[in-house]
Scaffold this motif. Sequence first.
Motif, PDB file in Angstrom:
ATOM      1  N   HIS A 296       0.849  -1.199   0.000  1.00  0.00           N
ATOM      2  CA  HIS A 296       0.000   0.000   0.000  1.00  0.00           C
ATOM      3  C   HIS A 296       0.877   1.238   0.000  1.00  0.00           C
ATOM      4  O   HIS A 296       2.044   1.194   0.386  1.00  0.00           O
ATOM      5  N   VAL A 297       0.293   2.341  -0.464  1.00  0.00           N
ATOM      6  CA  VAL A 297       1.000   3.616  -0.433  1.00  0.00           C
ATOM      7  C   VAL A 297       0.593   4.314   0.864  1.00  0.00           C
ATOM      8  O   VAL A 297      -0.594   4.619   1.032  1.00  0.00           O
ATOM      9  N   PRO A 298       1.546   4.530   1.768  1.00  0.00           N
ATOM     10  CA  PRO A 298       1.161   5.119   3.060  1.00  0.00           C
ATOM     11  C   PRO A 298       0.618   6.535   2.906  1.00  0.00           C
ATOM     12  O   PRO A 298       0.765   7.179   1.862  1.00  0.00           O
ATOM     13  N   GLY A 299       0.005   6.993   3.980  1.00  0.00           N
ATOM     14  CA  GLY A 299      -0.509   8.361   3.994  1.00  0.00           C
ATOM     15  C   GLY A 299       0.622   9.370   4.084  1.00  0.00           C
ATOM     16  O   GLY A 299       1.799   9.001   4.166  1.00  0.00           O
ATOM     17  N   PRO A 300       0.265  10.660   4.069  1.00  0.00           N
ATOM     18  CA  PRO A 300       1.290  11.721   4.039  1.00  0.00           C
ATOM     19  C   PRO A 300       2.264  11.642   5.207  1.00  0.00           C
ATOM     20  O   PRO A 300       3.423  12.006   5.068  1.00  0.00           O
ATOM     21  N   GLN A 301       1.808  11.178   6.344  1.00  0.00           N
ATOM     22  CA  GLN A 301       2.714  11.064   7.493  1.00  0.00           C
ATOM     23  C   GLN A 301       3.329   9.659   7.580  1.00  0.00           C
ATOM     24  O   GLN A 301       3.835   9.254   8.621  1.00  0.00           O
ATOM     25  N   GLY A 302       3.243   8.929   6.513  1.00  0.00           N
ATOM     26  CA  GLY A 302       3.841   7.595   6.496  1.00  0.00           C
ATOM     27  C   GLY A 302       2.997   6.547   7.197  1.00  0.00           C
ATOM     28  O   GLY A 302       3.446   5.416   7.420  1.00  0.00           O
ATOM     29  N   GLN A 303       1.764   6.896   7.503  1.00  0.00           N
ATOM     30  CA  GLN A 303       0.946   5.944   8.252  1.00  0.00           C
ATOM     31  C   GLN A 303       0.397   4.842   7.340  1.00  0.00           C
ATOM     32  O   GLN A 303       0.121   5.095   6.174  1.00  0.00           O
ATOM     33  N   ARG A 304       0.275   3.675   7.922  1.00  0.00           N
ATOM     34  CA  ARG A 304      -0.311   2.555   7.199  1.00  0.00           C
ATOM     35  C   ARG A 304      -1.779   2.876   6.906  1.00  0.00           C
ATOM     36  O   ARG A 304      -2.432   3.605   7.654  1.00  0.00           O
ATOM     37  N   ILE A 305      -2.297   2.364   5.822  1.00  0.00           N
ATOM     38  CA  ILE A 305      -3.661   2.763   5.472  1.00  0.00           C
ATOM     39  C   ILE A 305      -4.677   1.751   6.008  1.00  0.00           C
ATOM     40  O   ILE A 305      -4.423   0.557   6.095  1.00  0.00           O
ATOM     41  N   ASN A 306      -5.820   2.285   6.372  1.00  0.00           N
ATOM     42  CA  ASN A 306      -6.869   1.447   6.953  1.00  0.00           C
ATOM     43  C   ASN A 306      -7.364   0.391   5.966  1.00  0.00           C
ATOM     44  O   ASN A 306      -7.771  -0.700   6.356  1.00  0.00           O
ATOM     45  N   ALA A 307      -7.342   0.748   4.672  1.00  0.00           N
ATOM     46  CA  ALA A 307      -7.858  -0.196   3.676  1.00  0.00           C
ATOM     47  C   ALA A 307      -7.062  -1.493   3.680  1.00  0.00           C
ATOM     48  O   ALA A 307      -7.607  -2.578   3.466  1.00  0.00           O
ATOM     49  N   ALA A 308      -5.753  -1.382   3.921  1.00  0.00           N
ATOM     50  CA  ALA A 308      -4.923  -2.591   3.940  1.00  0.00           C
ATOM     51  C   ALA A 308      -5.342  -3.498   5.093  1.00  0.00           C
ATOM     52  O   ALA A 308      -5.429  -4.727   4.944  1.00  0.00           O
ATOM     53  N   VAL A 309      -5.609  -2.887   6.243  1.00  0.00           N
ATOM     54  CA  VAL A 309      -6.046  -3.669   7.403  1.00  0.00           C
ATOM     55  C   VAL A 309      -7.418  -4.290   7.124  1.00  0.00           C
ATOM     56  O   VAL A 309      -7.691  -5.451   7.456  1.00  0.00           O
TER      57      VAL A 309
END
Lengths: 385, 516
Positions: A240-253
């Motif tokens: 997945h492509v992380p969010g702007p702050q490098g956070q893992r995305i909820n969709a992956a979870v």
Amino acid sequence: MEATVTPPPRTGESGEAAGLPGLLTFNNADADRIEAAVRRLWTDAAAEGNTGVLRASVLNLAVVLDDATQLQEVFQTLGELANSHPARAIILAPEANLTDDNIRTEVSIQCSFLPGYSRHVCTERIVIFASPAAMPALAQTVEALFMDELRRFLWWRRSTPPGGPLFERLAAKVDHVMIDSRRLSPRPNPFGLIADHDKCSLRDLSWSRLTPWRDILAQVFDPPQTRPFLQQIRHVEIRHVPGPQGQRINAAVLLAAWLAERLGWSLTGRGVDSELLLTAPEGGTPITLAFTPDSRPSHPLHLTAIILTPNEGAGLHVSIERAEDMQTAQLCMGPGDAPLACKVVGMAPMRDPQALARELDFWGRDEIYCRVIPIAHQLAEALDP
Amino acid sequence: MTSPSLTDDSNSPNPLREGLRIRPVPDPAIVVIFGATGDLAARKLLPALQALAAGNFLPPAFAVLGYGRRDKDDNAFRDDVRKALEEHGQNGDSATTEGFLSQVYYQRGNLDNAADFEALGKRLKKIAAERNIAPNVLFYLSTPPEHFEPVIRNLGHTGLNQPENGWARVVIEKPFGRDLDSAHELNAVVAEHFGEEQVFRIDHYLGKENVQNILVFRYANAIFEPIWNRRYVDNVQITVAESLGMEGRGDFFDKAGVARDIMQNHLLQLLCLTAMEPPVALAGDAVRDEKVKVVRSLCRIEADDVAAQTSRGQYTSGDLNGKSVPGYLQEEEVPADSTTETYAAARVFIDNWRWSGVPFYLRAGKRMPHKITEIAIEFRQAPMHLFEETRGEEARPNALIMNIQPDEGMAVRFYSKVPGTQMRVRPVVMDFRYGSSFGVEPPDAYERLLLDALLGDSTLFTRADEVEEAWRFFTPILEAWEAAGKDGMHNYEAGTWGPDDAQRLTDQDDKQWRRL
């Protein structure tokens, strides 16, 4: 079919756009006055020169924004949505600089021109600006503005999880509530908050966006001869492509939770490098689950691949990897020890109007989502204890 | 967490499929198109398959095998398909289009040569092995009707009709026979080699969104059912009008005529969907059972009554859309002494409890002023004496109009007061345009029907008995027309709504054709 969105002028008492009636603005949220304004706009629309206008509504849609800066984006979405789901849209736009007694309402009609038809198809748009503190009291106005007999939807388009006085009041007045877990911050774990709500009554646009991934995976295992290979999966990698702050995305979870729920996997703990450890229902076979950040800065918060790896020497290797342009994906499958057969499948990211349309068409309870959310909560907790 | 249904049993449901809220994809399969180099394949079938592929409606393991007499290889055929998609297909991105083309193959062969079908069988096995496709095959007969029989026989004789560990289905294009006897004979040949559940007789009209919407309109809305009967309905008018002439199909059309080309299939299907009783389910035989009952209930028009209950004509030269167009007898490939009808109308009755005594006026024609297909339900006239002096124009009854094409939708005609101090009434029309309320482009009829056939759903296909019943009704009419030759053939100018003679049918009941 292209929507001709006519964004209303933001200043002045009234306006005209593209030869069609424009915008009426006033400083209150009086439902009767708003209805009168709507009637006036339709009268203007039916005046000479605008006879090719057709009023259409198949549903009521209340939209709650974080703030008014999101308005243009929402107008664009509603403009596209109007082609398939013409709706009376009532948008609540908080503005921090407004005092609690300073409420402003803009009423406009929005028109699309349908190729092959001789008329513009127009829908109504009511935007109410108020301070965040004044918002909960507007739930009553929203209810008064719902058109009779048509189904009522709330689109909670905020980055805060559903909850609080405004949400509770609005949710009580509608038939369906839609959220977008993609917009919610992964910390704190949003799935717990969703699970705390009556999750079965919620619709999640992020869940809809997973449909193409779920569908392609399901297709792989539709043939009876490949179905037993579901039991041979030993490793799952979701890129997945992380969010702007490098956070893992909820969709992956959410995607991982769906696989776990469907295949009966149980979470047992955390492995190395953020891997999660699960076990299959039969014999406690271990399965590892990895979330890998991908580098496609122009497509933040998107999934890019899922790879299912089987037991060594047995089972079916499956990979679905999105192309760089994100419009297609390469689906490859085959025995783990043989060359994979590949084909290109459509995998364009589902945009908000498409995801909304899908949820607006579904009036039942999504039992699978209902069961997936608690598992997503578990996985997210394990990743970020 | 508990597993929903995961077992070693390959027959258990796919747990990943549950709750997807989208239609399941068909089994892995190969679609074989007979007549693959023909016009229908280029304009409709291949673009429909590409659209299904682009929409991920087809399984990962899938292939299309074009079968034709022309000598070419896979790559040459792919070039043809690419051109066809560019001209008639959706604007899909190049990656998905090329992905689709990589699944396309070509096999040269004659339609009546058993050895060529043996070769076809070998090629199917090879492709199936290469692409890991289960031995499921959908044969699409996109050929002239005279080839249906030999193809069916060859499929049967070579065993391609019954693949081991898989299924075989056959889609047969219209026209299915040209009268009762020929349809019966063709059905017998088909039944010799295929079970009825394997056979999909296609009438693409049934794949149109608004044709299917007739069922939704009738059975999802309780307000219409109480008035959908002889007590409230005065007459029903079904029109299928085309502005086109022969457009290079003169030879084919002259052997058929508008009754065979349109009335016996498209128009009769519309009649059935309008008149049928509610089915017990919207699936398979339930809908077809009800449609067959309607056709069986049609009062037969016997030979000696054909002249009174029908009208037929041929268009002469005239003006259409600002251009002069030739008459039918001047069209290319049409014999100068042809007695083939380009317009046909009939006054028919359905002899059942619901419709007894209600005339159904049917008309179909070529070179009409514009293209339109509609079903109009005209209701009995309300007593208008209250407004006798003020209505200002001739009273027309309430009407419900279902537009099938080109503007799919519904309209209701009723009376309203004209604003003002006087009590004046005027008919107004309230319309619902399918495209305005659901602006998304509906899928092409062939997309829907091909997908249904791949999924084994025969609801929107015509069953053997339905076809034969339709021919049983029309054959006496066709025979009477053929016997009469030029007698009873009425000319009409191209660009008009048919011969004046057709008015005779509605005059019998003191009605009028709808002005379109």
